[in-house]
Design a protein around this motif. Structure first.
Motif, mmCIF file in Angstrom:
data_model
loop_
_atom_site.group_PDB
_atom_site.id
_atom_site.type_symbol
_atom_site.label_atom_id
_atom_site.label_comp_id
_atom_site.label_asym_id
_atom_site.label_seq_id
_atom_site.Cartn_x
_atom_site.Cartn_y
_atom_site.Cartn_z
ATOM 1 N N LEU A 80 3.056 -5.889 8.914
ATOM 2 C CA LEU A 80 3.593 -7.236 9.091
ATOM 3 C C LEU A 80 4.525 -7.603 7.946
ATOM 4 N N THR A 81 5.551 -8.379 8.258
ATOM 5 C CA THR A 81 6.354 -9.003 7.215
ATOM 6 C C THR A 81 5.926 -10.460 7.080
ATOM 7 N N VAL A 82 6.368 -11.106 6.018
ATOM 8 C CA VAL A 82 6.162 -12.545 5.922
ATOM 9 C C VAL A 82 7.123 -13.233 6.886
ATOM 10 N N THR A 406 13.095 -25.984 -0.331
ATOM 11 C CA THR A 406 12.784 -26.304 -1.723
ATOM 12 C C THR A 406 12.099 -25.129 -2.412
ATOM 13 N N GLU A 407 11.748 -24.119 -1.618
ATOM 14 C CA GLU A 407 11.245 -22.874 -2.172
ATOM 15 C C GLU A 407 11.820 -21.723 -1.362
ATOM 16 N N VAL A 408 11.927 -20.567 -1.996
ATOM 17 C CA VAL A 408 12.454 -19.381 -1.331
ATOM 18 C C VAL A 408 11.438 -18.260 -1.451
ATOM 19 N N THR A 409 11.552 -17.308 -0.542
ATOM 20 C CA THR A 409 10.691 -16.133 -0.593
ATOM 21 C C THR A 409 11.443 -14.991 -1.258
ATOM 22 N N VAL A 410 10.799 -14.376 -2.243
ATOM 23 C CA VAL A 410 11.345 -13.190 -2.891
ATOM 24 C C VAL A 410 10.359 -12.049 -2.687
ATOM 25 N N VAL A 411 10.852 -10.831 -2.801
ATOM 26 C CA VAL A 411 9.989 -9.661 -2.670
ATOM 27 C C VAL A 411 10.217 -8.768 -3.874
ATOM 28 N N GLU A 412 9.133 -8.297 -4.465
ATOM 29 C CA GLU A 412 9.249 -7.350 -5.564
ATOM 30 C C GLU A 412 8.365 -6.143 -5.290
ATOM 31 N N GLN A 413 8.802 -5.001 -5.820
ATOM 32 C CA GLN A 413 8.101 -3.743 -5.595
ATOM 33 C C GLN A 413 8.611 -2.727 -6.600
ATOM 34 N N PRO A 419 5.341 -3.518 -1.692
ATOM 35 C CA PRO A 419 6.016 -4.822 -1.713
ATOM 36 C C PRO A 419 5.028 -5.982 -1.735
ATOM 37 N N ALA A 420 5.376 -6.993 -2.522
ATOM 38 C CA ALA A 420 4.623 -8.249 -2.554
ATOM 39 C C ALA A 420 5.634 -9.378 -2.406
ATOM 40 N N TRP A 421 5.324 -10.318 -1.507
ATOM 41 C CA TRP A 421 6.223 -11.434 -1.237
ATOM 42 C C TRP A 421 5.675 -12.698 -1.894
ATOM 43 N N TYR A 422 6.554 -13.425 -2.559
ATOM 44 C CA TYR A 422 6.166 -14.640 -3.259
ATOM 45 C C TYR A 422 7.036 -15.802 -2.800
ATOM 46 N N ARG A 436 0.857 -9.260 0.301
ATOM 47 C CA ARG A 436 1.030 -7.970 -0.359
ATOM 48 C C ARG A 436 0.844 -6.887 0.699
ATOM 49 N N GLN A 437 1.803 -5.977 0.787
ATOM 50 C CA GLN A 437 1.724 -4.950 1.823
ATOM 51 C C GLN A 437 0.542 -4.022 1.586
ATOM 52 N N GLU A 438 -0.157 -3.735 2.663
ATOM 53 C CA GLU A 438 -1.264 -2.793 2.580
ATOM 54 C C GLU A 438 -0.736 -1.366 2.455
ATOM 55 N N ALA A 439 -1.493 -0.546 1.746
ATOM 56 C CA ALA A 439 -1.232 0.893 1.674
ATOM 57 C C ALA A 439 -2.596 1.565 1.650
ATOM 58 N N PRO A 440 -3.185 1.799 2.820
ATOM 59 C CA PRO A 440 -4.559 2.297 2.893
ATOM 60 C C PRO A 440 -4.784 3.539 2.036
ATOM 61 N N GLY A 441 -5.851 3.493 1.244
ATOM 62 C CA GLY A 441 -6.223 4.639 0.425
ATOM 63 C C GLY A 441 -5.432 4.794 -0.853
ATOM 64 N N TYR A 442 -4.485 3.891 -1.089
ATOM 65 C CA TYR A 442 -3.630 4.027 -2.267
ATOM 66 C C TYR A 442 -4.171 3.192 -3.413
ATOM 67 N N GLU A 443 -4.210 3.795 -4.611
ATOM 68 C CA GLU A 443 -4.677 3.108 -5.808
ATOM 69 C C GLU A 443 -3.553 3.109 -6.846
ATOM 70 N N PRO A 444 -2.854 1.979 -7.020
ATOM 71 C CA PRO A 444 -1.696 1.949 -7.922
ATOM 72 C C PRO A 444 -2.007 2.346 -9.358
ATOM 73 N N SER A 445 -3.234 2.102 -9.817
ATOM 74 C CA SER A 445 -3.555 2.378 -11.217
ATOM 75 C C SER A 445 -3.513 3.872 -11.547
#
Length: 714
Positions: A80-82, A406-413, A419-422, A436-445
């Protein structure tokens, strides 16, 4: 390293020399006959190349399958997208589990209907006489999978909802040739209107009353050169040409402004532009020019409103190499009326101004990274910077269609953060996480992204390094180096579920932000084009050498690039064959001199200001000095090479990689089986297959080949 069945030999293209003399230099082309990619003989040769590729990679099939399954497992079941808001509905995309393509959906947002403040939104709400009480929401309003019509390829050039939100204009390509059929859908009835425009290109805009649609048309050389207007409910035979540019070095585009009041047409070459305006409330009125073109001067316009009235916000390089922002009255927008709003800053590249009712959002680059800046129209000295919060990451405006926002959506990754949308408050810059986009089984750390600098002559080249935390940077790990470096284009570090399969096998990924691209601003491009193009190749080699000096295993470096990045691969393959274990050149632009001499093929004339015009002696000299087809490396010591091409590619003709492969094989017969040409014979685009699973399957093929050459046991 060759695991090809010895009974399967690579195709041998016959030599039929064709000689030419230019500027006193005699050139011989043994494979010019491959230029006719429609002839049965050439098609048979390309089919033989694909057969050889398939046979030569049969041992990789288990690994390809394993990689494709790994990559696909990291996709969320439903992607899904925002949402983005319009006056009546909110819109978003959803890719169902197992589907290749994202569906476009809409949903009611009744809580916002009474809060509209801009004139277009108020007019839409006031005119909404359709009763949606019994309608089922959310509604799927476009499913690309239903448009395939038996093709394995589907690409949408655009999907643009009309201001009254009752119609959808969408353009679909089913071959990869970037010829789009434009259609219109009645969103309340859920059916397509009978009018259909068979040939159109990217970009479109609606009139304010939703009664007319403006679209571009490209010529036989794929140059968009006209803007047409179609009036809904009429025959396409009655469409009106609104603007035409006969200068073969310029491309024409069209878009609507966020305010809904102005339609912008612009014509642009590599270093010059000209803008024309159409009143969206009077679509039959003639377009009017903002400022006539001047060689070397670029400008872009966005409509906005200030307490003093309607204005254009102009971003230009006029007396500002890194660009500045100006304002000018909409009624009299010529250059004589321009007043400076945001001065040039040498350390920043101003790319665009996005206008909202009470704020501007500036899109910039600083220090090699993107940056957003909000500017209140009533107090331009109270700007707020919105930078990416991720190490070696990227930030961008997402889809924001409400002028009164009065607010905008930005995406950072980043390469290691999905990707995370704010939602960002335009006044304060405060952020609120939307998704925040799901990534099953993924551990960013478990992974790390970082930015380093590498010396190349008198400049420092930014490099994004990506690796698992348990992969040491002590000179023992293999590496894949990626580069592009052309057109002032910026390849941002975006999350890629395919890349993780490389990192998990101990490979270090390095993205070299070399000259010719735009990461370092306009000057970064200027010092990597035309007579300075060699800097692009020198930078890439310098990055590889620096990585080999202690960070990665210098005997196990692969390099990859596509299109102009494929030219990069061809150049560094010839100039430093000893540096690479393997080279991947995707749809490579490698027969540079021949292509730039032939203005009867797509894109050539428009490229003269990027590469040079070999009809001029000086340009011919520098092009010939690096053109891979004219500078084949000596036999012996060549790295393994994977080349790709596509019969339907309208940007790099398939004969370029075909000729290059034939010439390389003929000049080093012992090495010949280690040169593979993956030619796409059916539907397929310049950048590869469409569809998320098809794309991952393609990446699995490329990565399997790379891993085979970098690892003893991939």
């Amino acid at each position: 390293m060759n695991h090809t069945d010895p009974a399967v030999a690579p195709p041998v293209a016959p030599t039929r020399p064709r000689h030419s003399v230019l500027h006193g230099v005699r050139r011989s082309d043994d494979y010019a006959w491959l230029r006719d990619s429609s002839s049965p003989e050439v098609l048979d040769h390309l089919a033989a190349e694909r057969t050889f590729y398939d046979a030569a990679t049969v041992h990789l099939r288990p690994l390809i399958q394993a990689l494709a399954e790994e990559m696909s497992s990291r996709l969320p079941p439903t992607e899904l997208t925002v949402s983005w808001q319009r006056a009546r509905f909110s819109y978003y995309t959803s890719t169902p589990e197992g589907s290749e393509y994202p569906q476009l959906l809409r949903d009611l947002h009744p809580s916002d209907r009474s809060q509209a403040t801009d004139s277009v939104a108020k007019a839409v709400i006031a005119s909404d006489s359709v009763d949606h009480t019994d309608a089922q929401f959310p509604q799927v309003i476009l499913d690309p999978a239903s448009l395939a019509d038996g093709s394995a390829y589907v690409d949408l050039g655009y999907r643009i909802v009309s201001p009254d939100e009752r119609l959808l204009a969408y353009a679909v390509d089913r071959t990869g040739e970037e010829i789009f059929a434009l259609q219109f859908r009645d969103l309340d009835a859920g059916v397509d209107l009978p009018e259909r425009i068979e040939r159109s290109y990217y970009g479109g805009a609606w009139s304010a009353d939703s009664g007319s649609f403006f679209y571009t048309v490209h010529d036989g050389l794929y140059r968009p050169y006209q803007v047409w207007r179609h009036d809904i409910g009429t025959s396409v035979g009655g469409d009106v040409c609104v603007y035409e540019d006969l200068d073969e070095q310029f491309e024409v585009m069209v878009r609507g402004c966020r305010s809904g009041d102005v339609i912008v047409l612009w014509s642009q070459s590599r270093d010059t532009s000209e803008v024309w305006l159409v009143d969206a409330h009077d679509p039959t009125a003639p377009a009017r020019c903002v400022e006539p073109r001047r060689k070397g001067i670029e400008y872009h316009c966005e409509h906005g409103r200030t307490p003093d009235g309607d204005v254009l916000f102009v971003v230009t390089n006029d007396n500002a190499p890194e660009f500045r922002a100006m304002t000018t009255p909409l009624a009299a927008p010529g250059q004589a009326q321009w007043e400076e709003l945001v001065p040039e800053a040498a350390e920043e590249r101003l790319e665009r101004v996005e206008a909202f009712a009470e704020h501007l959002v500036l899109r910039l680059r600083r220090g090699g990274s993107p940056l957003l800046r909000t500017v209140p129209l009533h107090a331009c000295n109270q700007a707020v910077d919105i930078a990416c919060s991720l190490p070696a990451g990227t930030i961008a405006l997402d889809r924001n269609e409400r002028f009164d926002a009065t607010e905008v959506t930005v995406v950072e990754q980043s390469y290691t953060e999905p990707p995370a949308w704010y939602a960002v408050d335009l006044r304060s810059g405060e952020r609120r996480l939307r998704r925040r986009q799901e990534a099953p089984g993924y551990e960013p750390s478990r992974y790390r992204s970082e930015r380093i600098g590498v010396a190349s002559g008198d400049v420092e080249v930014p490099v994004t390094l990506v690796h698992r935390c348990d992969t040491p940077l002590d000179g023992s790990a293999p590496a894949l180096l990626y580069g592009y470096g052309a057109y002032e284009s910026c390849d941002e570090p975006e999350f890629d579920p395919a890349l993780l399969s490389l990192l998990d096998r101990g490979v270090v990924y390095a993205h070299a932000h070399i000259r010719g691209g735009g990461e370092g601003g306009r000057r970064w491009w200027l010092t990597g084009r035309m007579e300075h193009k060699q800097n692009t190749f020198t930078d890439h080699i310098a990055v590889a050498d620096a990585l080999a000096a202690g960070r990665v295993d210098g005997d196990r470096i692969a390099t990859r690039g596509l299109s102009a990045g494929g030219l990069l691969q061809g150049a560094v393959f010839s100039q430093r064959p000893d540096r690479w274990r393997a080279v991947v050149a995707e749809v490579p632009f490698v027969d540079v001199v021949t292509t730039m001499l032939d203005d009867s093929i797509p894109l050539t004339a428009g490229e003269w200001d990027e590469w040079g015009d070999p009809r001029r002696a000086a340009d011919f000299a520098w092009l010939r000095a690096y053109s891979p087809y004219d500078n084949l490396p000596s036999a012996g010591g060549r790295p393994d090479l994977l080349v790709t091409g596509a019969v339907h590619d309208p940007r790099v003709m398939v004969w370029e990689p075909a000729k290059w492969v034939a010439a390389l094989r003929a000049t080093d017969p012992d090495w010949s089986p280690r040169c593979l040409f993956r030619c796409e014979l059916g539907e397929g685009a310049h950048t590869g297959p469409s569809g998320r699973y098809a794309r991952l399957r393609y990446e699995a093929e490329v990565y399997a080949w790379i891993l085979f050459h970098l690892l003893a046991h991939p």
